[in-house]
Scaffold this active site. Structure first.
Site, PDB file in Angstrom:
ATOM      1  N   THR A 107     -13.664  56.131   0.061  1.00 48.26           N
ATOM      2  CA  THR A 107     -14.862  56.774   0.603  1.00 48.26           C
ATOM      3  C   THR A 107     -15.134  58.093  -0.104  1.00 48.26           C
ATOM      4  O   THR A 107     -16.270  58.407  -0.472  1.00 48.26           O
ATOM      5  CB  THR A 107     -14.686  57.044   2.107  1.00 48.26           C
ATOM      6  OG1 THR A 107     -14.477  55.808   2.782  1.00 48.26           O
ATOM      7  CG2 THR A 107     -15.918  57.739   2.683  1.00 48.26           C
ATOM      8  N   GLN A 136     -18.443  51.922   2.990  1.00 47.06           N
ATOM      9  CA  GLN A 136     -18.642  53.345   2.732  1.00 47.06           C
ATOM     10  C   GLN A 136     -19.120  53.581   1.304  1.00 47.06           C
ATOM     11  O   GLN A 136     -18.482  53.136   0.358  1.00 47.06           O
ATOM     12  CB  GLN A 136     -17.347  54.116   2.980  1.00 47.06           C
ATOM     13  CG  GLN A 136     -16.854  54.055   4.421  1.00 47.06           C
ATOM     14  CD  GLN A 136     -15.859  52.937   4.666  1.00 47.06           C
ATOM     15  OE1 GLN A 136     -15.880  51.924   3.963  1.00 47.06           O
ATOM     16  NE2 GLN A 136     -15.013  53.110   5.667  1.00 47.06           N
ATOM     17  N   GLN A 158     -23.813  53.173   4.907  1.00 47.00           N
ATOM     18  CA  GLN A 158     -22.718  53.799   5.636  1.00 47.00           C
ATOM     19  C   GLN A 158     -22.244  55.046   4.902  1.00 47.00           C
ATOM     20  O   GLN A 158     -22.057  55.035   3.691  1.00 47.00           O
ATOM     21  CB  GLN A 158     -21.558  52.810   5.795  1.00 47.00           C
ATOM     22  CG  GLN A 158     -20.426  53.331   6.666  1.00 47.00           C
ATOM     23  CD  GLN A 158     -19.377  52.276   6.957  1.00 47.00           C
ATOM     24  OE1 GLN A 158     -19.593  51.097   6.725  1.00 47.00           O
ATOM     25  NE2 GLN A 158     -18.242  52.696   7.489  1.00 47.00           N
ATOM     26  N   ASP A 159     -22.076  56.152   5.675  1.00 45.52           N
ATOM     27  CA  ASP A 159     -21.540  57.404   5.128  1.00 45.52           C
ATOM     28  C   ASP A 159     -22.432  58.007   4.043  1.00 45.52           C
ATOM     29  O   ASP A 159     -21.967  58.341   2.946  1.00 45.52           O
ATOM     30  CB  ASP A 159     -20.129  57.183   4.562  1.00 45.52           C
ATOM     31  CG  ASP A 159     -19.116  56.862   5.653  1.00 45.52           C
ATOM     32  OD1 ASP A 159     -19.519  56.802   6.823  1.00 45.52           O
ATOM     33  OD2 ASP A 159     -17.940  56.661   5.329  1.00 45.52           O
ATOM     34  N   ASP A 182     -22.360  56.103  10.908  1.00 44.82           N
ATOM     35  CA  ASP A 182     -21.737  57.416  10.658  1.00 44.82           C
ATOM     36  C   ASP A 182     -22.320  58.053   9.404  1.00 44.82           C
ATOM     37  O   ASP A 182     -21.590  58.641   8.590  1.00 44.82           O
ATOM     38  CB  ASP A 182     -20.221  57.260  10.485  1.00 44.82           C
ATOM     39  CG  ASP A 182     -19.558  56.560  11.667  1.00 44.82           C
ATOM     40  OD1 ASP A 182     -20.102  56.638  12.768  1.00 44.82           O
ATOM     41  OD2 ASP A 182     -18.501  55.933  11.472  1.00 44.82           O
ATOM     42  N   ARG A 238     -20.398  59.817  17.421  1.00 41.95           N
ATOM     43  CA  ARG A 238     -19.059  59.515  17.918  1.00 41.95           C
ATOM     44  C   ARG A 238     -18.087  60.394  17.145  1.00 41.95           C
ATOM     45  O   ARG A 238     -18.376  60.826  16.022  1.00 41.95           O
ATOM     46  CB  ARG A 238     -18.720  58.033  17.754  1.00 41.95           C
ATOM     47  CG  ARG A 238     -18.728  57.523  16.323  1.00 41.95           C
ATOM     48  CD  ARG A 238     -18.303  56.070  16.266  1.00 41.95           C
ATOM     49  NE  ARG A 238     -18.306  55.545  14.898  1.00 41.95           N
ATOM     50  CZ  ARG A 238     -17.785  54.374  14.543  1.00 41.95           C
ATOM     51  NH1 ARG A 238     -17.215  53.608  15.461  1.00 41.95           N
ATOM     52  NH2 ARG A 238     -17.828  53.971  13.284  1.00 41.95           N
ATOM     53  N   TRP A 240     -15.254  61.452  14.797  1.00 40.98           N
ATOM     54  CA  TRP A 240     -14.330  61.016  13.747  1.00 40.98           C
ATOM     55  C   TRP A 240     -12.966  61.656  13.976  1.00 40.98           C
ATOM     56  O   TRP A 240     -11.928  61.065  13.687  1.00 40.98           O
ATOM     57  CB  TRP A 240     -14.913  61.379  12.379  1.00 40.98           C
ATOM     58  CG  TRP A 240     -14.096  60.915  11.211  1.00 40.98           C
ATOM     59  CD1 TRP A 240     -13.248  59.850  11.165  1.00 40.98           C
ATOM     60  CD2 TRP A 240     -14.040  61.520   9.918  1.00 40.98           C
ATOM     61  NE1 TRP A 240     -12.674  59.743   9.929  1.00 40.98           N
ATOM     62  CE2 TRP A 240     -13.140  60.752   9.137  1.00 40.98           C
ATOM     63  CE3 TRP A 240     -14.664  62.614   9.338  1.00 40.98           C
ATOM     64  CZ2 TRP A 240     -12.855  61.070   7.815  1.00 40.98           C
ATOM     65  CZ3 TRP A 240     -14.391  62.932   8.021  1.00 40.98           C
ATOM     66  CH2 TRP A 240     -13.494  62.153   7.262  1.00 40.98           C
TER      67      TRP A 240
END
Length: 622
Positions: A107, A136, A158-159, A182, A238, A240
């Protein structure tokens, strides 16, 4: 006595050096330009970064002209006080396609852009990761302190944004951010002000990992949340990590925001340590009736603590105009006057008339389709010179392919030259004559004549063009690979009998990409063979242009790339040439891929392996 004198002298010189480092800021460069069209100082953003003075004595500004900059960039921590100013946010695009799980990438190494230099500022730029829905894939990794992104776009899945740096403060002002899961995550104190944030799937907007003891994590002020039409349930965030802090204030929330608003990441213990809060949000998704009981609603006195000076623990330190790092206005409008026409120089291949010519009228034409410029009916050959910002002495003459009927001039020519420039190599794109009886007295010799003349021209002008006369390579794709391999094996043959120039036409290296090598009917590309020597060629002609038969101990070192499933030019072309090199003790390196077909250019999409990286390593061993 001498020893004391020496010590004093050294101290004096040291003092002078320090004084020179700090007292003469005007001697350093503070304005840089990047443009894909060649009108800037550099073609690539990373090249401009590499040229910047570290810890500069005044802020550095990089103006980036509209264009798609397909590169992975990194601004190191010692490159402080740098500003990136794009020409327009929708057309100044920095994009790459790395993702976690691609080779050894994680990531945190999948980023398109990594910004670590403090007091960084970007305006009017799109940062994108176009790897797709593969997990990611970070568009922006920023761990710089006092970093500002104004009127920028961040595109990914994602990310998308990793707001890193446990002690870093960052501001995203009037930006557009999109992603899936996220897609805003990390430990930084980051404020998102007047931003549009788009959720593309049923998932989570934020995943903060705020460090223990920090008062602020992610703060969203006056933002608008939007979603794709297929989204039915989107969470604000949420945790991490256990102490995540995220607050939404005066934001517009769509109906699809989950009624509970927040998620504990399947760990009820997180509910006791996180700080998730809202204040006076609007829209159908702002209803707080069913919000998670452990989330908070701020009151008026609490919300007064969510202004930029308080969030950033501002201690007065302003610039010469009285602004703090987070409230500076736009630096200035994009300065087009800094860009001048530095386009690659196209020169005639021959000064005193084209040899082997019938004198027929020029009928050259070009078409653009599927992102490829195809040039046909070439009868007047040219050489286009691409000079790197920092030449290393190496040179490559590039022969585009096209079956001896057209030239794929950008895909297998100019774009390759730009990549070579990035490596410090001076590149020359050869627009060689295409065999045609109406233009050529002997059409079979015209391409070879042009290749030999190109080598002759580069070698004889080596000093002027910053080239080492003993480091000149010829490179070819497909039928251009036949031109290149013919030049690499026929340098003792005088293709133009009337040329009395004794400059060597032997290339020092050969780079052959899915090349036509042989005219053996069992493995040749019939279109290339027929266009060059016709359908009724003699055995002697066929053998002459079957270059695997012409390899000798004096053939230059060669680098070959091809795919095993090439349906146009059978892979046996490369294999036979490689075997001939080995037989004659000619250094050769070959890379065969199971798939990729024919004509993949610089990017074989069927593999994570990058043949250009292999080539660069090979070239560096020259």
């Amino acid at each position: 006595m001498k020893r004391n004198f020496l010590l004093v002298a050294l101290l004096f010189l040291s003092h002078v050096n320090i004084f020179a480092q700090t007292a003469n800021p005007q001697q350093y460069k503070y304005i840089f330009t990047v443009a894909k069209d060649g009108t800037g100082d550099y073609l690539f953003i990373q090249d401009a970064i590499d040229a910047m003075r570290v810890y500069p004595l005044a802020p550095i500004t990089l103006y980036i002209k509209n264009g798609v900059y397909n590169e992975k960039i990194e601004l190191p921590a010692n490159n402080t006080d740098v500003n990136f100013i794009g020409e327009s946010v929708d057309s100044t695009i920095i994009v790459f396609n790395d993702y976690s799980g691609k080779g050894k990438l994680t990531t945190f190494t999948s980023y398109t852009a990594k910004i670590s230099g403090n007091r960084f500022r970007a305006e009017n730029i799109t940062f994108a990761n176009n790897a797709g829905a593969v997990g990611q894939a970070v568009a922006l990794y920023v761990d710089a302190d006092k970093a500002v992104f104004k009127n920028c776009k961040f595109l990914g899945n994602q990310d998308t944004i990793f707001a890193s740096g446990e002690k870093s403060n960052q501001l995203f002002d009037s930006c557009y951010i999109e992603g899936t899961t996220d897609f805003i995550f990390g430990p930084a104190t980051a404020v998102f002000k007047n931003c549009t944030i788009k959720g593309k799937t049923n998932s989570f907007i934020t995943a903060a990992s705020t460090s223990v003891g920090k008062s602020y994590g992610f703060v969203f002020l006056d933002c608008k949340i939007i979603t794709d039409s297929a989204v039915t349930k989107l969470y604000l965030g949420r945790p991490w990590r256990t102490n995540a802090k995220t607050v939404f204030i005066n934001c517009n929330l769509p109906k699809v925001i989950a009624p509970e608003g927040w998620d504990n990441w399947n760990n009820p213990a997180n509910e006791k340590t996180v700080y998730y809060a809202e204040y006076k949000n609007t829209g159908d998704g702002a209803v707080i009736t069913n919000r998670a009981k452990w989330a908070k609603q701020l009151n008026k006195s609490q919300v007064n603590l969510y202004n930029l000076p308080v969030i950033y623990n501002y201690v007065k330190a302003v610039d010469s105009n009285g602004y703090a790092w987070f409230n500076r206005p736009l630096i200035k409008s994009f300065d087009k006057t800094l860009f001048v026409n530095k386009a690659a120089l196209e020169i005639p291949l021959y000064k005193n008339g084209v040899p082997n010519s019938t004198g027929a009228a020029d009928r050259e034409n070009a078409t653009f389709k599927d992102n490829v410029t195809r040039i046909a009916k070439v009868s007047t050959p040219t050489l286009t010179i691409f000079k790197p910002a920092k030449p290393n002495g190496k040179a490559v003459i590039i022969c585009p392919g096209g079956g001896y009927s057209i030239l794929a001039f950008d895909k297998e020519g100019t774009k390759v030259a730009e990549e070579m420039n990035r490596w410090g190599i001076t590149a020359f794109v050869l627009k060689y004559r295409l065999p045609d009886d109406s233009f050529n007295i002997d059409k079979s010799l015209a391409p070879l004549q042009d290749a030999q003349q190109a080598i002759r021209l580069v070698r004889s002008n080596a000093k002027e063009w910053g080239v080492n006369s003993k480091q000149i390579a010829i490179m070819g794709f497909s039928a251009g690979g036949h031109v290149a391999s013919t030049a690499a094996t026929h340098f003792n043959f005088k293709a133009d009998a009337n040329n009395n120039d004794t400059t060597s036409v032997r290339p020092d290296f050969a780079i052959l990409i899915y090349p036509v090598i042989s005219f053996d009917s069992t493995i040749t590309h019939k279109g290339s063979r027929n266009n060059l020597i016709g359908t009724k060629a003699t055995t002697e002609q066929t053998n002459f242009f079957s270059n695997e038969l012409q390899v000798t101990k004096n053939t230059p070192p060669s680098f070959l790339v091809q795919a095993g499933d090439d349906g146009a030019v059978p892979v046996q072309n490369s294999l036979r040439y490689y075997e001939a090199c080995i037989k004659n003790n000619v250094p050769a390196e070959m890379h065969l891929y199971p798939k990729g077909g024919h004509g993949f250019g610089m990017n074989n999409k069927t593999t994570d392996d990058n043949w250009l990286e292999r080539l660069r390593n090979w070239i560096n061993r020259w």
